[in-house]
Design an enzyme around this catalytic site. Sequence first.
Site, short mmCIF file in Angstrom:
data_model
loop_
_atom_site.label_atom_id
_atom_site.label_comp_id
_atom_site.label_asym_id
_atom_site.label_seq_id
_atom_site.Cartn_x
_atom_site.Cartn_y
_atom_site.Cartn_z
N HIS A 43 -4.68 -1.19 -6.10
CA HIS A 43 -5.52 -0.28 -4.41
C HIS A 43 -6.61 1.56 -5.52
O HIS A 43 -5.19 1.50 -6.66
CB HIS A 43 -4.31 0.93 -4.03
CG HIS A 43 -3.76 0.28 -2.92
ND1 HIS A 43 -2.73 -1.26 -3.94
CD2 HIS A 43 -3.80 -0.10 -1.63
CE1 HIS A 43 -2.57 -1.47 -1.82
NE2 HIS A 43 -3.23 -1.43 -1.41
N GLN A 72 1.42 -10.91 -3.84
CA GLN A 72 -0.61 -10.58 -3.58
C GLN A 72 -0.37 -10.44 -5.27
O GLN A 72 0.29 -8.80 -5.79
CB GLN A 72 -1.04 -9.55 -2.77
CG GLN A 72 -0.38 -9.61 -1.37
CD GLN A 72 -0.87 -8.37 -0.10
OE1 GLN A 72 -0.01 -7.02 -0.32
NE2 GLN A 72 -1.89 -8.93 0.75
N LYS A 100 -15.38 -3.06 4.46
CA LYS A 100 -14.59 -4.42 3.18
C LYS A 100 -16.38 -4.76 3.53
O LYS A 100 -16.93 -5.72 3.83
CB LYS A 100 -13.68 -4.69 3.83
CG LYS A 100 -13.46 -5.84 5.01
CD LYS A 100 -12.28 -6.77 5.94
CE LYS A 100 -12.60 -7.76 6.55
NZ LYS A 100 -11.28 -8.57 6.78
N ARG A 135 6.14 -12.07 5.71
CA ARG A 135 5.63 -11.30 6.40
C ARG A 135 5.64 -12.37 7.42
O ARG A 135 6.10 -13.44 7.57
CB ARG A 135 4.19 -11.84 7.19
CG ARG A 135 3.31 -10.28 5.68
CD ARG A 135 1.79 -10.49 5.87
NE ARG A 135 1.58 -8.72 4.75
CZ ARG A 135 0.19 -8.82 4.60
NH1 ARG A 135 -0.86 -9.90 5.03
NH2 ARG A 135 0.18 -8.27 3.98
N CYS A 167 1.01 -0.98 -0.07
CA CYS A 167 -0.54 0.45 0.99
C CYS A 167 0.99 1.48 -0.24
O CYS A 167 0.70 2.45 -0.62
CB CYS A 167 -0.79 0.29 0.93
SG CYS A 167 -1.54 -1.74 1.90
N ASP A 177 -1.94 -7.77 -6.04
CA ASP A 177 -2.71 -6.39 -4.82
C ASP A 177 -3.23 -5.15 -5.89
O ASP A 177 -2.76 -4.92 -7.02
CB ASP A 177 -1.25 -5.70 -4.21
CG ASP A 177 -1.89 -5.36 -2.97
OD1 ASP A 177 -2.98 -5.48 -2.74
OD2 ASP A 177 -0.90 -4.99 -2.21
#
Length: 592
Positions: A341, A337, A421, A319, A290, A339
């Site tokens: 945005h 990911q 969410k 992680r 992000c 991912d």
Amino acid sequence: MPADPQRDPYYRLRHSLAHVMAQAVLELFPEGKIAIGPPVEHGFYYDFDLPRSLTPDDLGEIETRMRRIIGGNHPFHYRVVSAAEARELFADQPYKLELIAGLASGADEYGEVQAEAETTVISTYKHDTFEDLCRGPHLEHTGQIDPAGFKLMSIAGAYWRGNEQNPQLQRVYGTAWHNQSELDQYLWRLEEAKKRDHRRLGKELDLYSISEEVGPGLILWHPKGAMIRVIAEDFSRQAHLKAGYEWVFSPHLGRAHLWETSGHLEFYQESMYAPMDVDGEHYYPKPMNCPFHIKIFQSHMRSYRDLPRRYAEYGTVYRYELSGALHGLTRVRGFTQDDAHIFCRPDQVEEEIGRALEFSLYVLRSFGLSDFTAYLSTRPEKYVGAVEDWERATAALERAVQTHGLPYQVDEGGGAFYGPKIDLKVYDALGREWQLSTIQFDFNLPERFGLEYVGEDNQAHRPYMVHRALMGSIERFLGVLIEHYAGAFPLWLAPVQAMIIPITDKHVPYAEQVCEQLKAAGLRVELDLNRDRMQGKIRRAQLQKIPYMLIIGNKEQEAGAVAVRTRSGEDLGPIAVGAFIERATEEVKRNV
């Protein structure tokens, strides 16, 4: 995780069977000590401190005794007792005495304070000769249990109250259902799940491995597994581009200041790896993408005309996971990911959420996943951002789910502090639920990073930011696909689509020509030049779950054809090479 008596139709049955099992074990070991025995998903367990280790043979004897107890049709009697009565009742049971002490001080069986001591109720349930500390509920009597509807499954070690400093107990697991038919169905699903286990298939099909020398939770993709990943990523990447996403790339680490601004060092550091020193500054491997996408958005001032911006990336993150939590591809320490945005104006929220959900459903359905449930998580007690923004965002999420006709559940107050969410959960071929896609609003990061765009009024405005993970992580998604298809991927995803099998050496030159023709048409093929007999080659290809076997003998060579068999054993007979190429390429186009 303990079951919920309000929602679980099996709760009373499984709770009652836990007590019946404890009675049966104490009949075998009168000097035994009992701990706790809750119902759980699919069954129940009970923890025991016994004079010897249990063996699988003991389970049969315990089951026999349980069925005798069930046949006695014994009522379950509830009563409330004082702490003194409870201590006297369980005077020879040290684990119960510890629980009683906790209950008297307002704690539950896990030691967590639930109420003031003076309001705590200590209660028991008794059937036949067995009485246990318990809040219930239970069945009315043991005769309501189908003696053919349960089975003891396994024995495991378990520390008292989950603390490794405490004594280790023996935990006996059982599964329980309303009747034998339900039990048989469950046992079949269990066996099928073992056959489909992606860790087993990953090794058998040579898809990936994990090396202790490299590190636990770090995946090494082998050529066949990597091919599946490439195909999946390429399909999804092109779909993103057609859907108006812009592709970006970001580094694998960032300066400490970035993670301080994002709040990760304050709230997420336990899941981050230790920093490395670069020119006297700390740099951290990224746990999320992000902040990097935010910095791309901030690289120059945005106008309201520039919005929405949809950034997508296959971003590899790191992680820390406890070693005991690692599980093949589905729980790892380094993963990628898919991912995205989305940065948009408030008036664009409704359309963008609808687009994101529709796009997620399209991609997942393209991979053969079509049974979904959505979970909508709303504003918690502690939150950031304006209430009206939360309400607008939540309404947009709910309308999107309703518009697409998805079954959904609302988790009131279950959202993260930074935004509501939707979690999209999918059911695989065995009906198991997997969480994959998430569409998550974020009112926190735009504030922390001071995101702005210039509005139509020529004033600065804060954009909405939406996190969108479609597959979740590519590793986990492929683990789900391996199990969903039991390793037998549809033709478009199969790493090897056809195996060419010449019957004898004299057929090899023609087989090589066929191989080149198929490759030139874009098909992924291999040529089996092993000296095994034809049936052995076919069997090997079937075990590798290759969709087509193309067998070449004298007749096929003379006719410019191949004899086609499928991995399921179907014999399609001789087909001209050109016709097979047309058939296979059409099948690939249809994603089947």
